[in-house]
Design an enzyme around this catalytic site. Structure first.
Site: not given
Length: 328
Positions: A163, A186
């Site tokens: 992230d 991600d």
């Protein structure tokens, strides 16, 4: 006489060279505030400079940050639009902090409190600096959280693991140019409309590059233009993206992809129903990662379709013009 003249010319040349060098550096007089850890500027911390800026200013506020490692959690508030943050150098000006999901310990939404730099003020600009989450591979740990419209970043480095870059805000438009982004899982995620142009996106683990959560009402999510996807030497199985929400939209245009990108390209996050609603597209992908057969629910754009993904079409607006242009 000849020797004296030669010496004078050499001296003049050195002086001109020095002037040329100085002209290429940032002139503190061109900035409203200078941040320097050694106390030679107006402020010693970046947050203090932002807090010292006028709220809803009539003119852009320009802040120069001298080289140094600034271990602080920084927020550009919603009442601080039109902030320009310029580092002395991309590698030498570092904003770092080490918050992560477990450390925050505020329940299931802890991820959103882990940022090192959070931008909420619209029309934010940053150039020549590094933003890092130093927590390491310990789960969700955001480096930069952008929840602003018309935010642009040029020649910046975003370092982290899971992230790293949270591009947020329904209807928000963001632009990243000549930037370096690294992470594991991600590490570019969120619901904003964001263009990454001429950026290097580096995977540090077998996982997923993007996790868009594009709102159904928005025509674009993440668009990568002329970028490069690279990876650590031991990384060999990376997906271009998976849908954080079912209407995720991500496109890679003329992007060079290393061999770490898996042939199928995309993942449905174990939600087959998302295959009917996501928009995952590529055009003229290059390199070993572009080879193989992509999933059937991804789109290979034709030449007459790729114009839709131009920077002007994705980010533009009649009222703000080419807001991503740094000329002031």
């Amino acid at each position: 006489m000849l020797a004296s003249l030669t010496l004078a010319l050499i001296s003049l040349g050195v002086a001109v060279g020095l002037l040329g060098t100085l002209a290429e550096t940032d002139d503190p007089d061109e900035y409203d505030y200078v941040v320097a850890k050694d106390g030679t500027g107006d402020y010693e911390t970046i947050q203090a400079a932002i807090d010292g800026a006028k709220s809803f200013p009539p003119d852009r506020i320009r802040i120069l940050v001298r080289d140094g490692v600034y271990d602080e959690k920084v927020e550009v508030h919603a009442w601080n639009p039109d902030i320009t943050l310029v580092g002395e150098s991309a590698e030498g000006t570092v904003i770092t902090h080490g918050d992560h999901f477990e450390r925050i310990d505020r329940g299931r939404n802890s991820t959103f409190f882990t940022y090192t730099l959070k931008v909420r003020g619209n029309d934010f600009r940053a150039r020549d600096l590094t933003v890092e989450n130093s927590a390491g591979p310990v789960g969700q740990a955001v480096s930069i959280h952008v929840d602003a419209d018309r935010a642009s970043f040029e020649n910046c480095r975003f370092l982290g693991h899971q992230d790293t870059v949270y591009a947020a805000g329904e209807g928000a438009r963001q632009y990243f140019s000549d930037c370096y982004v690294e992470g594991t899982t991600d590490f570019i995620f969120g619901g904003a409309t964001a263009v990454f142009e001429d950026c290097r996106v580096h995977s540090k683990a077998d996982s997923y590059v993007t996790a868009a959560s594009t709102p159904e009402s928005e025509p674009f999510g993440f668009v990568f233009l002329d970028c490069e996807l690279t990876a650590d030497a031991d990384v060999s199985e990376v997906y271009l993206g998976r849908p954080w929400r079912n209407h995720a939209r991500t496109a890679f245009i003329r992007t060079r992809m290393g061999s770490h990108v898996v042939p199928v390209g995309w993942h449905n996050w174990s939600r087959p129903e998302a295959e009917e609603t996501v928009e995952y597209a590529e055009y003229d992908s290059r390199g070993p990662g572009s080879e193989g057969e992509r999933v059937s629910w991804a789109t290979a754009l034709a030449e007459d379709e790729v114009g839709r993904y131009s920077k002007a079409n994705v980010l533009g607006s009649e009222d703000a013009g080419e807001w991503w242009d740094w000329e002031e």
